[in-house]
Design an enzyme around this catalytic site. Sequence first.
Site, PDB file in Angstrom:
ATOM      1  N   GLU A   1       0.823  -1.204   0.000  1.00 16.14           N
ATOM      2  CA  GLU A   1       0.000   0.000   0.000  1.00 16.14           C
ATOM      3  C   GLU A   1       0.857   1.253   0.000  1.00 16.14           C
ATOM      4  O   GLU A   1       0.673   2.173  -0.807  1.00 16.14           O
ATOM      5  CB  GLU A   1      -0.913  -0.003   1.224  1.00 16.14           C
ATOM      6  CG  GLU A   1      -1.862   1.180   1.305  1.00 16.14           C
ATOM      7  CD  GLU A   1      -2.914   1.120   0.224  1.00 16.14           C
ATOM      8  OE1 GLU A   1      -2.835   1.967  -0.689  1.00 16.14           O
ATOM      9  OE2 GLU A   1      -3.776   0.237   0.271  1.00 16.14           O
TER      10      GLU A   1
ATOM     11  N   ASP B   1       1.236   4.049  -3.089  1.00 12.68           N
ATOM     12  CA  ASP B   1       0.857   5.448  -2.902  1.00 12.68           C
ATOM     13  C   ASP B   1       2.013   6.391  -3.186  1.00 12.68           C
ATOM     14  O   ASP B   1       1.871   7.388  -3.894  1.00 12.68           O
ATOM     15  CB  ASP B   1       0.362   5.662  -1.464  1.00 12.68           C
ATOM     16  CG  ASP B   1      -0.931   4.928  -1.167  1.00 12.68           C
ATOM     17  OD1 ASP B   1      -1.509   4.342  -2.098  1.00 12.68           O
ATOM     18  OD2 ASP B   1      -1.357   4.931   0.003  1.00 12.68           O
TER      19      ASP B   1
ATOM     20  N   SER C   1      -7.188   2.441  -3.824  1.00 13.39           N
ATOM     21  CA  SER C   1      -5.984   2.946  -3.176  1.00 13.39           C
ATOM     22  C   SER C   1      -4.966   3.409  -4.218  1.00 13.39           C
ATOM     23  O   SER C   1      -4.037   4.146  -3.891  1.00 13.39           O
ATOM     24  CB  SER C   1      -5.353   1.870  -2.295  1.00 13.39           C
ATOM     25  OG  SER C   1      -5.021   0.738  -3.062  1.00 13.39           O
TER      26      SER C   1
END
Length: 607
Positions: A302, A306, A522
């Site tokens: 994650e 990002d 995400s």
Amino acid sequence: MRSFSFTGLLCLVSIAPFLRVLAAPPKACAPKVKESVIPPRGWTQHGIPSPDHTIVLRIALPQPDFNLLEKHLYEVSDPSHARYGDHLSKEEVERLVAPHQDSIDAVDEWLRSYNIDSNDVHRSAAKDWVTVKIPVSLAEKMLDTTYHVWEHSDGDQIVRTTSYSLPENLHAHIDLVQPTTMFGRFKGLKSTIVWPDEAEAPPQLKTLVGTVNTASGAIVDASCNTTITIKCLQQLYNAVGFTPKILKNSIGITGYLEQFANIQDLQSFYAEQRPDALNSSFKFISVKGGLNDQNLSLAGAEANLDVQFAFGLSFPIPGTFWSTAGRPPFKPDVGTPTNTNEPYTDWLDFVLSHPSPPLSISTSYGDDEQTVPKSFAIRACASFAQLGVRGVSLMFSSGDGGVGDNNPNPATQQCFTNDGRNATRFIPLFPASCPFVTSVGGTVGVPEVAVSRFFSGGGFSDYFERPWYQEKAVKKHLSTLPKGTYKGLYNPKGRGIPDVAAQGDRFRIFLSGVPRMIGGTSASSPTFAGIVALLNDVRLSKKLPPLGFLNPLLYSVDSSAFNDITVGHNSGCGTTGFNATRGWDPVTGLGTPNFGILAKLVVQKGH
């Protein structure tokens, strides 16, 4: 001179706040239930925590002037208003959310009555939050409750209660106390599938066009139908050739749940997709003891996703990555003796205390709205408003469960209300449902359609009413639905989500030294945050203020500023969900950004 006991004072305050003389001390106030909940499905009592188990109680004091802050927020964020861009300072915001002194005094005396020293009390910059670290046995006395260890069906454990009470007179001085009734399972919003680099494209992508002229007239490389790179995003969103000029600009990524953004992986990503950024990095900030373990084997999918795409898309705009400690679902054992709060509130405390936070911030985490007590959601949302009025744009992933739970097996779906009725209901996500943030849904392919391997989160809030800025767009969409569609499954008067969308599948990242494919909203949120950072550069280069809270602008600009997505849906809860249609829809919002057109529009909205 006061001649009565503390408990007498508390009762007196609620009955006659300006009375200072009594013939005789009144009786102590009886506790009254402040909040109670029915445990969400999947949670069962598992035991009783040790009396010494530590809880960090967060006590929210009322913000009597928040309505004025909200008025300021909408005025400085509305491009048709004379005050557009006239953002407030940190100090101005703190004055608007500060509690009355009566509330501060009442809470302080309550804490002192339990021998909690002022040195053990932490206050937010505006004094609207009080935090104390105490054993659960003391928390139970203060809140007239009993905590239990609760276990979820998947094994997660938390220490919570289903009800707590406060002296009746304190109800006017305390909005909420947590962790008490919050059963949220704060989670990253990414697909559980991480493909190897050489994985074959899903069947639905094979039916899409390869190289195509998008609505912007740009040509997109055929490879973008199977692998998303920085180059693909620049082509899709009409940002090819744009180089930021203002390095006083800034962009930030929030990191939670022991997710570490690995610098070595970032360099591998830059070497492949953004060679001009090679050897550059980002500013790391630890919040509440958040770690920064650079062991390559501990790199977070994650966090890497990002950071690599948000910072890669916006380079050379300086980036910040916050690592916030805390993991709400946890095993309450010797190794984890402290029951942490939902960590985004710790991050909010931290970032609100700083005078110059990054101007574009993306968060790829959230909870099912109904697992977050409404009182808590409202207060957290109010904190997001504080950042917006200071000129910060906040992006949140809309979720990957469609209108709720896209599990194909109806027997294990979780689309049920938490109010004891166990009625089937679509489940929106929080914080994406907060009207003061920009919620980002997901698309896939060229030309873009609503993402279909998982499903772009969307629908309508059960907590927040539809804000004025989206009234026209949402009502128009609702008028196109056949009468009775999903009646009772959603709140047609609620805040609609998402607001916008961006690509959200098959992003090529580097993870633990190896290229991988990953997807989820995400990916969509940091992508849109990167575009917003570029738009801020356009405004700052013209000596205009940053964009700040985006939604009033986004819903007011010409539709050509977005690539309208009209194919796809967001299945969930045993339904096909909503359809992507012309204009705004609860699958992809207004559509995906056309940077070239938005860049022209944002400089026309001056201050």
